[in-house]
Design a protein around this motif. Structure first.
Motif, PDB file in Angstrom:
ATOM      1  N   VAL A   1       0.874  -1.179   0.000  1.00 60.82           N
ATOM      2  CA  VAL A   1       0.000   0.000   0.000  1.00 60.82           C
ATOM      3  C   VAL A   1       0.900   1.214   0.000  1.00 60.82           C
ATOM      4  O   VAL A   1       1.746   1.355   0.899  1.00 60.82           O
ATOM      5  N   GLY A   2       0.758   2.085  -0.980  1.00 56.31           N
ATOM      6  CA  GLY A   2       1.635   3.252  -0.946  1.00 56.31           C
ATOM      7  C   GLY A   2       1.290   4.285  -1.989  1.00 56.31           C
ATOM      8  O   GLY A   2       0.341   4.142  -2.761  1.00 56.31           O
ATOM      9  N   PHE A   3       2.105   5.312  -1.980  1.00 54.93           N
ATOM     10  CA  PHE A   3       1.859   6.480  -2.821  1.00 54.93           C
ATOM     11  C   PHE A   3       3.004   6.707  -3.793  1.00 54.93           C
ATOM     12  O   PHE A   3       4.172   6.437  -3.479  1.00 54.93           O
ATOM     13  N   TYR A   4       2.635   7.166  -4.970  1.00 53.12           N
ATOM     14  CA  TYR A   4       3.589   7.754  -5.908  1.00 53.12           C
ATOM     15  C   TYR A   4       3.166   9.197  -6.131  1.00 53.12           C
ATOM     16  O   TYR A   4       1.974   9.493  -6.282  1.00 53.12           O
ATOM     17  N   ILE A   5       4.129  10.100  -6.129  1.00 60.68           N
ATOM     18  CA  ILE A   5       3.876  11.529  -6.230  1.00 60.68           C
ATOM     19  C   ILE A   5       4.437  12.051  -7.554  1.00 60.68           C
ATOM     20  O   ILE A   5       5.557  11.688  -7.932  1.00 60.68           O
ATOM     21  N   VAL A   6       3.661  12.893  -8.232  1.00 59.22           N
ATOM     22  CA  VAL A   6       4.140  13.469  -9.493  1.00 59.22           C
ATOM     23  C   VAL A   6       5.231  14.507  -9.184  1.00 59.22           C
ATOM     24  O   VAL A   6       5.016  15.446  -8.412  1.00 59.22           O
ATOM     25  N   ARG A   7       6.395  14.288  -9.788  1.00 58.77           N
ATOM     26  CA  ARG A   7       7.518  15.223  -9.668  1.00 58.77           C
ATOM     27  C   ARG A   7       8.208  15.286 -11.028  1.00 58.77           C
ATOM     28  O   ARG A   7       8.645  14.245 -11.537  1.00 58.77           O
ATOM     29  N   ASN A   8       8.289  16.476 -11.591  1.00 61.82           N
ATOM     30  CA  ASN A   8       8.963  16.651 -12.883  1.00 61.82           C
ATOM     31  C   ASN A   8       8.471  15.650 -13.930  1.00 61.82           C
ATOM     32  O   ASN A   8       9.260  14.981 -14.585  1.00 61.82           O
ATOM     33  N   ASP A   9       7.162  15.562 -14.044  1.00 66.84           N
ATOM     34  CA  ASP A   9       6.540  14.721 -15.062  1.00 66.84           C
ATOM     35  C   ASP A   9       6.848  13.227 -14.944  1.00 66.84           C
ATOM     36  O   ASP A   9       6.852  12.500 -15.941  1.00 66.84           O
ATOM     37  N   GLU A  10       7.093  12.794 -13.721  1.00 62.80           N
ATOM     38  CA  GLU A  10       7.237  11.358 -13.436  1.00 62.80           C
ATOM     39  C   GLU A  10       6.526  11.085 -12.121  1.00 62.80           C
ATOM     40  O   GLU A  10       6.380  11.996 -11.295  1.00 62.80           O
TER      41      GLU A  10
ATOM     42  N   VAL B   1       7.067   9.500  -8.613  1.00 64.26           N
ATOM     43  CA  VAL B   1       8.202   9.125  -7.764  1.00 64.26           C
ATOM     44  C   VAL B   1       7.648   8.467  -6.500  1.00 64.26           C
ATOM     45  O   VAL B   1       6.654   8.944  -5.923  1.00 64.26           O
ATOM     46  N   LEU B   2       8.286   7.388  -6.101  1.00 67.59           N
ATOM     47  CA  LEU B   2       7.845   6.627  -4.928  1.00 67.59           C
ATOM     48  C   LEU B   2       7.750   7.511  -3.688  1.00 67.59           C
ATOM     49  O   LEU B   2       8.656   8.293  -3.391  1.00 67.59           O
ATOM     50  N   GLY B   3       6.629   7.377  -2.986  1.00 73.50           N
ATOM     51  CA  GLY B   3       6.418   8.116  -1.730  1.00 73.50           C
ATOM     52  C   GLY B   3       6.265   7.147  -0.575  1.00 73.50           C
ATOM     53  O   GLY B   3       6.688   5.987  -0.673  1.00 73.50           O
ATOM     54  N   PRO B   4       5.619   7.591   0.518  1.00 74.40           N
ATOM     55  CA  PRO B   4       5.447   6.714   1.673  1.00 74.40           C
ATOM     56  C   PRO B   4       4.678   5.448   1.307  1.00 74.40           C
ATOM     57  O   PRO B   4       3.696   5.516   0.568  1.00 74.40           O
ATOM     58  N   PHE B   5       5.139   4.313   1.814  1.00 72.90           N
ATOM     59  CA  PHE B   5       4.464   3.047   1.509  1.00 72.90           C
ATOM     60  C   PHE B   5       4.722   2.038   2.617  1.00 72.90           C
ATOM     61  O   PHE B   5       5.596   2.238   3.464  1.00 72.90           O
ATOM     62  N   GLN B   6       3.960   0.943   2.564  1.00 70.42           N
ATOM     63  CA  GLN B   6       4.150  -0.204   3.450  1.00 70.42           C
ATOM     64  C   GLN B   6       4.200  -1.439   2.561  1.00 70.42           C
ATOM     65  O   GLN B   6       3.310  -1.630   1.724  1.00 70.42           O
ATOM     66  N   GLY B   7       5.187  -2.263   2.749  1.00 72.83           N
ATOM     67  CA  GLY B   7       5.304  -3.470   1.936  1.00 72.83           C
ATOM     68  C   GLY B   7       6.706  -3.619   1.399  1.00 72.83           C
ATOM     69  O   GLY B   7       7.619  -2.902   1.813  1.00 72.83           O
ATOM     70  N   PRO B   8       6.887  -4.551   0.456  1.00 75.42           N
ATOM     71  CA  PRO B   8       8.221  -4.789  -0.096  1.00 75.42           C
ATOM     72  C   PRO B   8       8.751  -3.570  -0.850  1.00 75.42           C
ATOM     73  O   PRO B   8       7.956  -2.750  -1.326  1.00 75.42           O
ATOM     74  N   VAL B   9      10.058  -3.481  -0.980  1.00 77.15           N
ATOM     75  CA  VAL B   9      10.657  -2.376  -1.736  1.00 77.15           C
ATOM     76  C   VAL B   9      10.052  -2.343  -3.138  1.00 77.15           C
ATOM     77  O   VAL B   9       9.661  -3.374  -3.689  1.00 77.15           O
ATOM     78  N   ALA B  10       9.994  -1.132  -3.706  1.00 76.51           N
ATOM     79  CA  ALA B  10       9.280  -0.969  -4.984  1.00 76.51           C
ATOM     80  C   ALA B  10      10.087  -0.112  -5.945  1.00 76.51           C
ATOM     81  O   ALA B  10      11.032   0.592  -5.544  1.00 76.51           O
ATOM     82  N   CYS B  11       9.685  -0.158  -7.218  1.00 78.09           N
ATOM     83  CA  CYS B  11      10.355   0.691  -8.208  1.00 78.09           C
ATOM     84  C   CYS B  11      10.122   2.158  -7.852  1.00 78.09           C
ATOM     85  O   CYS B  11       9.065   2.520  -7.317  1.00 78.09           O
ATOM     86  N   THR B  12      11.102   2.992  -8.123  1.00 80.17           N
ATOM     87  CA  THR B  12      11.046   4.362  -7.611  1.00 80.17           C
ATOM     88  C   THR B  12      10.422   5.360  -8.580  1.00 80.17           C
ATOM     89  O   THR B  12       9.884   6.373  -8.146  1.00 80.17           O
ATOM     90  N   ARG B  13      10.498   5.097  -9.887  1.00 81.33           N
ATOM     91  CA  ARG B  13       9.979   6.081 -10.845  1.00 81.33           C
ATOM     92  C   ARG B  13       9.139   5.403 -11.911  1.00 81.33           C
ATOM     93  O   ARG B  13       9.516   4.339 -12.427  1.00 81.33           O
ATOM     94  N   ILE B  14       8.023   6.037 -12.250  1.00 77.08           N
ATOM     95  CA  ILE B  14       7.119   5.494 -13.272  1.00 77.08           C
ATOM     96  C   ILE B  14       6.720   6.640 -14.204  1.00 77.08           C
ATOM     97  O   ILE B  14       6.333   7.716 -13.733  1.00 77.08           O
ATOM     98  N   LYS B  15       6.819   6.392 -15.504  1.00 72.28           N
ATOM     99  CA  LYS B  15       6.488   7.440 -16.473  1.00 72.28           C
ATOM    100  C   LYS B  15       4.981   7.460 -16.757  1.00 72.28           C
ATOM    101  O   LYS B  15       4.299   6.451 -16.601  1.00 72.28           O
ATOM    102  N   LYS B  16       4.507   8.617 -17.187  1.00 70.87           N
ATOM    103  CA  LYS B  16       3.083   8.787 -17.497  1.00 70.87           C
ATOM    104  C   LYS B  16       2.663   7.755 -18.547  1.00 70.87           C
ATOM    105  O   LYS B  16       3.358   7.582 -19.559  1.00 70.87           O
ATOM    106  N   GLY B  17       1.554   7.071 -18.297  1.00 72.12           N
ATOM    107  CA  GLY B  17       1.039   6.079 -19.238  1.00 72.12           C
ATOM    108  C   GLY B  17       1.630   4.690 -19.040  1.00 72.12           C
ATOM    109  O   GLY B  17       1.160   3.737 -19.645  1.00 72.12           O
ATOM    110  N   LYS B  18       2.665   4.574 -18.215  1.00 68.77           N
ATOM    111  CA  LYS B  18       3.322   3.263 -18.014  1.00 68.77           C
ATOM    112  C   LYS B  18       2.739   2.555 -16.781  1.00 68.77           C
ATOM    113  O   LYS B  18       2.512   3.184 -15.747  1.00 68.77           O
ATOM    114  N   GLY B  19       2.555   1.248 -16.920  1.00 69.10           N
ATOM    115  CA  GLY B  19       2.050   0.468 -15.801  1.00 69.10           C
ATOM    116  C   GLY B  19       0.647   0.906 -15.410  1.00 69.10           C
ATOM    117  O   GLY B  19       0.028   1.749 -16.064  1.00 69.10           O
ATOM    118  N   VAL B  20       0.157   0.304 -14.340  1.00 67.99           N
ATOM    119  CA  VAL B  20      -1.193   0.654 -13.877  1.00 67.99           C
ATOM    120  C   VAL B  20      -1.184   2.070 -13.293  1.00 67.99           C
ATOM    121  O   VAL B  20      -2.095   2.866 -13.530  1.00 67.99           O
TER     122      VAL B  20
END
Ligand code: SME
Length: 159
Positions: free
Chosen positions: A53-62, A64-83
């Motif tokens: 369970v966690g948050f990704y925050i928009v920073r500079n058009d990406e 970026v991983l924010g506060p979360f609980q659970g296993p380590v996760a990918c840090t950056r996701i581009k617009k339109g990529k993934g869920v």
């Protein structure tokens, strides 16, 4: 307020109905973004026991991983990529019953089987997303959409 979360049993609706006032209490009087996102992630994880369970925050058009609980996760996701990136692009909640059937799904953990992503929209812009992953297939439905969107609305702050 007490820092202990009261964990409810019962239907999903009953669990959310118990959790939301407690979250309201945790967020009241606290305006710091990281503190509030961290407590929301922790409370949801504690109540429902989901994988991630966690948050990704928009920073500079990406995203970026924010506060979360659970296993380590990918840090950056581009617009339109993934869920997450697709929820950002469409500015709508996405429920994915089987992540393997979602084209472009980003597998941060091989244990994740289903997922829901809720966009955080402020002033008509998506400023972040709440992402929840489950080890069960088909674990999320319109009940989760309704209540998780309510929880996002509790955040009075702009990111
Ligand atoms: N599965 C997500 C990536 C984030 S992790 O699940 C924490 C996606 O496809 O966007």
């Amino acid at each position: 307020m007490a820092e202990d979360l009261l964990i409810a049993k019962g239907t999903k609706e009953e669990q959310y109905e118990s959790l939301i006032p407690q979250l309201q209490g945790l967020l009241d009087g606290e305006h710091h973004l990281v503190a509030n996102l961290a407590n929301i992630a922790a409370a949801l994880k504690e109540q429902f026991g989901w994988l991630w369970v966690g948050f990704y925050i928009v920073r500079n058009d990406e995203l970026v991983l924010g506060p979360f609980q659970g296993p380590v996760a990918c840090t950056r996701i581009k617009k339109g990529k993934g869920v997450c990136g697709m929820s950002w692009l469409k500015a709508e909640t996405l429920i994915v019953p089987d992540v393997e059937k979602f084209p472009g799904h980003i597998a941060c953990s091989s244990l994740s089987k289903s997922e829901i992503v809720i966009p955080i929209i402020r002033n008509n812009h998506v400023i972040g997303v709440l992402d929840v992953d489950s080890i069960e297939l088909n674990d999320f439905n319109v009940v989760d959409k309704k209540y998780l969107e309510q929880i996002i609305d509790l955040l009075s702050i702009n990111i």
